[in-house]
Design a protein around this motif. Structure first.
Motif, PDB file in Angstrom:
ATOM      1  N   THR A  80       0.852   6.309  -7.108  1.00  0.00           N
ATOM      2  CA  THR A  80      -0.381   7.040  -7.432  1.00  0.00           C
ATOM      3  C   THR A  80      -0.130   8.544  -7.439  1.00  0.00           C
ATOM      4  OG1 THR A  80      -1.740   5.247  -6.568  1.00  0.00           O
ATOM      5  CG2 THR A  80      -2.805   7.388  -6.765  1.00  0.00           C
ATOM      6  N   LYS A  81       0.746   9.016  -6.557  1.00  0.00           N
ATOM      7  CA  LYS A  81       1.107  10.448  -6.552  1.00  0.00           C
ATOM      8  C   LYS A  81       1.686  10.844  -7.915  1.00  0.00           C
ATOM      9  CE  LYS A  81       2.331  11.126  -1.667  1.00  0.00           C
ATOM     10  NZ  LYS A  81       3.484  11.248  -0.761  1.00  0.00           N
ATOM     11  N   LYS A  89       1.143   9.258 -10.800  1.00  0.00           N
ATOM     12  CA  LYS A  89       0.035   9.214 -11.777  1.00  0.00           C
ATOM     13  C   LYS A  89      -0.777  10.510 -11.716  1.00  0.00           C
ATOM     14  CE  LYS A  89      -0.907   4.190 -11.691  1.00  0.00           C
ATOM     15  NZ  LYS A  89      -2.020   3.249 -11.708  1.00  0.00           N
ATOM     16  N   LYS A  90      -1.037  10.993 -10.498  1.00  0.00           N
ATOM     17  CA  LYS A  90      -1.816  12.234 -10.336  1.00  0.00           C
ATOM     18  C   LYS A  90      -1.040  13.434 -10.881  1.00  0.00           C
ATOM     19  CE  LYS A  90      -4.828  10.806  -6.555  1.00  0.00           C
ATOM     20  NZ  LYS A  90      -5.007  10.712  -5.098  1.00  0.00           N
ATOM     21  N   GLN A 150       2.165   1.756  -3.445  1.00  0.00           N
ATOM     22  CA  GLN A 150       1.049   2.152  -4.321  1.00  0.00           C
ATOM     23  C   GLN A 150       0.745   3.640  -4.163  1.00  0.00           C
ATOM     24  OE1 GLN A 150      -2.557  -0.189  -4.673  1.00  0.00           O
ATOM     25  NE2 GLN A 150      -1.567  -1.945  -3.736  1.00  0.00           N
ATOM     26  N   LYS A 151       0.804   4.104  -2.921  1.00  0.00           N
ATOM     27  CA  LYS A 151       0.512   5.511  -2.633  1.00  0.00           C
ATOM     28  C   LYS A 151       1.498   6.433  -3.361  1.00  0.00           C
ATOM     29  CE  LYS A 151      -0.547   8.338   1.437  1.00  0.00           C
ATOM     30  NZ  LYS A 151      -0.500   8.395   2.896  1.00  0.00           N
ATOM     31  N   GLU A 152       2.787   6.073  -3.315  1.00  0.00           N
ATOM     32  CA  GLU A 152       3.814   6.882  -3.981  1.00  0.00           C
ATOM     33  C   GLU A 152       3.640   6.840  -5.503  1.00  0.00           C
ATOM     34  OE1 GLU A 152       5.888   9.005  -2.414  1.00  0.00           O
ATOM     35  OE2 GLU A 152       4.687   8.354  -0.703  1.00  0.00           O
ATOM     36  N   PRO A 193      -5.323   0.410  -9.923  1.00  0.00           N
ATOM     37  CA  PRO A 193      -4.296   0.579  -8.885  1.00  0.00           C
ATOM     38  C   PRO A 193      -2.919   0.308  -9.494  1.00  0.00           C
ATOM     39  CG  PRO A 193      -5.568  -1.439  -8.522  1.00  0.00           C
ATOM     40  CD  PRO A 193      -6.204  -0.734  -9.672  1.00  0.00           C
ATOM     41  N   TYR A 230      12.191   1.058  -4.679  1.00  0.00           N
ATOM     42  CA  TYR A 230      11.548   0.272  -3.615  1.00  0.00           C
ATOM     43  C   TYR A 230      11.867  -1.198  -3.844  1.00  0.00           C
ATOM     44  CZ  TYR A 230       8.722   4.262  -2.150  1.00  0.00           C
ATOM     45  OH  TYR A 230       8.318   5.486  -1.674  1.00  0.00           O
ATOM     46  N   LYS A 241       0.810  -1.228   0.000  1.00  0.00           N
ATOM     47  CA  LYS A 241       0.000   0.000   0.000  1.00  0.00           C
ATOM     48  C   LYS A 241       0.845   1.281   0.000  1.00  0.00           C
ATOM     49  CE  LYS A 241      -4.432  -1.439   0.331  1.00  0.00           C
ATOM     50  NZ  LYS A 241      -4.386  -2.511  -0.655  1.00  0.00           N
ATOM     51  N   ASP A 242       1.939   1.320   0.768  1.00  0.00           N
ATOM     52  CA  ASP A 242       2.745   2.545   0.826  1.00  0.00           C
ATOM     53  C   ASP A 242       3.410   2.841  -0.519  1.00  0.00           C
ATOM     54  OD1 ASP A 242       4.353   0.255   1.242  1.00  0.00           O
ATOM     55  OD2 ASP A 242       5.922   1.433   2.206  1.00  0.00           O
TER      56      ASP A 242
END
Length: 197
Positions: A27-28, A30-31, A23-25, A46, A161, A20-21
């Motif tokens: 996704t940032k 992608k945004k 994925q969060k990075e 995701p 990562y 999840k951590d």
């Protein structure tokens, strides 16, 4: 078939998802592509590394697909995946690079072989070209002009990562985005046995 009936087939794909951590990075990023380069297609799923590209499957036959994935995952061992920097399929795709380890190449090959033998599920394009693991951050709606503006910014950017992968994920298309349908854990019994012995 009348219009009130739901379609009997849905689109699926099978992937490896980072923790999840991570994925969060991802996704940032992608945004960022959505906000700066007007490319939002990568946000429809995701962050993932595709093992089996999208395919259509009868909803009524879903138990067979689930059984095949359960059976497959029980024969797999957890392994490490490494994301390192950025790369591209010029001139439309920018992705986080995934280290091509023997474990990663092996699981993709084994999965495709298992799905073909157990379900007659074949992705002919994947069979004819080498597996190129990647985690897409911009594609499809990234214009060539925006690609050539973004690529110098990302080609030397750091993103590293290293993490354990211990399951495969089945994703389903809901009509506009990809959702997680189900997850299939690898066999970790051997690790427990080693601890006991």
């Amino acid at each position: 078939m009348n219009n009130s009936q739901k379609p009997s087939k849905k689109r699926f794909f099978i992937a490896l998802l980072p923790p999840k951590d991570v994925q969060k990075e991802a996704t940032k990023i992608k945004k960022y592509f959505k906000d700066i380069y007007n490319s939002k297609a990568a946000l429809k799923s995701p962050p993932h590394v595709t093992l089996q590209p999208p395919f259509e499957w009868e909803i009524e036959d879903l138990p067979n697909l689930i059984q095949a994935l359960n059976h497959f995952s029980q024969s797999q061992q957890p392994f490490f995946m490494t994301l390192n920097g950025f790369s591209a399929f010029k001139p439309r795709v920018i992705y986080i690079d995934v280290l091509k380890t023997s474990e990663l190449l092996s699981i993709q090959k084994s999965l495709m072989s298992h799905l073909e033998s157990s379900l007659n599920l074949v992705h002919s394009v994947s069979k004819s070209r080498p597996f190129a693991p990647h985690l897409t951050v911009a594609f499809r709606d990234l214009t060539k002009k925006n690609f050539y503006q973004a690529w110098p910014e990302f080609k030397d950017k750091e993103f590293y990562y290293n993490f354990m992968i211990n399951e495969i994920t089945l994703l389903i298309h809901n009509g506009s985005n990809w959702d997680i349908h189900s997850e299939y854990c690898f066999n970790q019994l051997n690790d427990l046995q080693k601890l006991i012995l």
